[in-house]
Write an enzyme that holds these catalytic residues in place. Structure first.
Site, mmCIF file in Angstrom:
data_model
loop_
_atom_site.group_PDB
_atom_site.id
_atom_site.type_symbol
_atom_site.label_atom_id
_atom_site.label_comp_id
_atom_site.label_asym_id
_atom_site.label_seq_id
_atom_site.Cartn_x
_atom_site.Cartn_y
_atom_site.Cartn_z
ATOM 1 C CG ASN A 10 -1.689 1.227 1.446
ATOM 2 O OD1 ASN A 10 -1.793 2.052 0.531
ATOM 3 N ND2 ASN A 10 -2.257 1.392 2.630
ATOM 4 C CD1 TRP A 11 3.833 1.242 -2.482
ATOM 5 C CD2 TRP A 11 3.639 1.975 -4.590
ATOM 6 N NE1 TRP A 11 4.649 0.471 -3.272
ATOM 7 C CE2 TRP A 11 4.544 0.896 -4.559
ATOM 8 C CE3 TRP A 11 3.351 2.596 -5.813
ATOM 9 C CZ2 TRP A 11 5.177 0.427 -5.718
ATOM 10 C CZ3 TRP A 11 3.976 2.128 -6.955
ATOM 11 C CH2 TRP A 11 4.883 1.053 -6.912
ATOM 12 C CE LYS A 12 0.023 3.255 4.679
ATOM 13 N NZ LYS A 12 0.190 3.313 6.123
ATOM 14 C CG HIS A 102 -5.574 1.908 5.374
ATOM 15 N ND1 HIS A 102 -5.107 2.854 6.243
ATOM 16 C CD2 HIS A 102 -4.569 1.015 5.197
ATOM 17 C CE1 HIS A 102 -3.867 2.550 6.586
ATOM 18 N NE2 HIS A 102 -3.514 1.438 5.961
ATOM 19 C CD GLU A 177 -3.419 -2.650 7.316
ATOM 20 O OE1 GLU A 177 -2.278 -2.809 6.889
ATOM 21 O OE2 GLU A 177 -4.143 -1.694 6.989
ATOM 22 N N GLY A 183 2.756 2.059 10.692
ATOM 23 C CA GLY A 183 3.725 3.139 10.514
ATOM 24 C C GLY A 183 4.477 3.509 11.779
ATOM 25 C CB SER A 221 5.469 -2.084 11.815
ATOM 26 O OG SER A 221 5.100 -0.740 12.073
ATOM 27 N N GLY A 242 2.898 -1.292 4.234
ATOM 28 C CA GLY A 242 2.970 0.127 3.903
ATOM 29 C C GLY A 242 4.394 0.537 3.584
ATOM 30 N N GLY A 243 5.070 1.145 4.551
ATOM 31 C CA GLY A 243 6.398 1.724 4.355
ATOM 32 C C GLY A 243 7.385 0.823 3.628
HETATM 33 P P1 PGA Z 1 3.050 0.076 7.591
HETATM 34 O O1 PGA Z 1 1.595 0.341 6.993
HETATM 35 O O2 PGA Z 1 3.538 -1.223 7.007
HETATM 36 O O3 PGA Z 1 3.878 1.254 7.144
HETATM 37 O O4 PGA Z 1 2.907 -0.010 9.072
HETATM 38 C C1 PGA Z 1 0.672 -0.712 6.833
HETATM 39 C C2 PGA Z 1 -0.600 -0.196 6.219
HETATM 40 O O5 PGA Z 1 -0.978 0.945 6.510
HETATM 41 O O6 PGA Z 1 -1.264 -0.892 5.446
#
Ligand code: PGA
Length: 264
Positions: A10-12, A102, A177, A183, A221, A242-243
């Site tokens: 998920n690149w947001k 999300h 999640e 994050g 994370s 995410g990240g």
């Molecule tokens: P993260 O994000 O891996 O950066 O914690 C996960 C997400 O929001 O889907």
């Protein structure tokens, strides 16, 4: 154990068109052998809406291409809803999946369970696959109400699906999640994740009219250093990342961990 594992990025609100294209191409190229060797290893990327067309060449690979996902979708089918993008429009772009619910959509854009249930229903009608996100805040975890909270989020989505009557045909994946892990660098322990996944699975199985059991992904994370141990805990059918999905060098080891898990 399921022989399908989803590793979705998920690149947001990150990566303009050119870097998105380059990152996706590198991930596709470098994961190609793993995807070929493991037909059940499903890799997907959710760029911004404007970068989605930049990833269209990914669909040309076969037989197990990198999938494209949207990060959000309108609750309405079509019409006078400024700024919205509908399920049929995503399908028209060759995008077969979307995230819904999300925690950042719930928190920053005030998307309620009711709106998210409507989105799910609209996607079910259109034939767009959904990764439906649920997860508790830290206060709920500390108060011990996290399981009830997550099941309530899920219940409202499944109610909507059941009402439509074609739940079994609807492609639906659940992503658990915990908000306190997104994050923050603080991952749920394998035991915490596995326990919640078991709870979610029991609940899904108790709702056969809503489609019954589904794949359940963990997000929060996830990185190369914790992917294998999370998968080893059981009950986890993949990740929403995410990240660590923003760079091939941090996303590929997670895909690799998924492939190794499928080989066991
Ligand atoms: P993260 O994000 O891996 O950066 O914690 C996960 C997400 O929001 O889907």
């Amino acid at each position: 154990m399921s022989n399908t594992l989803h590793i979705f990025g998920n690149w947001k609100q990150n990566l303009k068109r050119a870097p998105a294209r380059e990152c996706a191409q590198a991930i596709a190229r470098q994961s190609q052998d793993l995807r070929k060797a493991h037909p059940g290893l499903r890799v997907g990327l959710a760029p911004t809406f404007v970068a989605l067309p930049e990833l269209s060449s990914l669909g040309d690979e076969s037989p197990n291409p990198v999938q494209r996902l949207a990060q959000n979708v309108a609750a309405q089918e079509t019409g006078a809803f400024t700024g919205e993008i509908g399920a049929q429009m995503l399908l028209d772009c060759g995008c077969a999946w979307t995230l819904i619910g999300h925690s950042e959509r719930r928190q920053h854009f005030h998307e309620s369970d009711e709106i998210l249930a409507r989105k799910l229903s609209t996607c079910a009608e259109a034939g767009l696959g959904v990764v439906f996100c649920v997860g508790e805040a830290l206060e709920q975890r500390q108060a011990g109400t996290h399981e009830d909270f997550v099941i309530a989020q899920l219940a409202s989505a499944l109610d909507a699906l059941e009402k439509r009557g074609n739940a079994a045909q609807t492609q639906l994946i659940i992503a658990y999640e915990p908000i306190w892990a997104i994050g923050t660098g603080q991952t749920a322990t394998p035991e915490q994740a596995s326990l919640m996944h078991r709870k979610i699975r029991e609940y899904l199985k108790s709702r056969p009219e809503a489609g019954g059991d589904r794949s359940i992904l963990y997000g929060g994370s996830v990185k190369a250093s914790n992917a294998a141990e999370l998968l080893a805990a059981g009950e986890i059918d993949g990740f929403l990342v995410g990240g660590a999905s923003l760079k091939p060098e941090t996303f590929l080891p997670i895909i690799q961990a998924g492939a190794e898990h499928l080989s066991q």
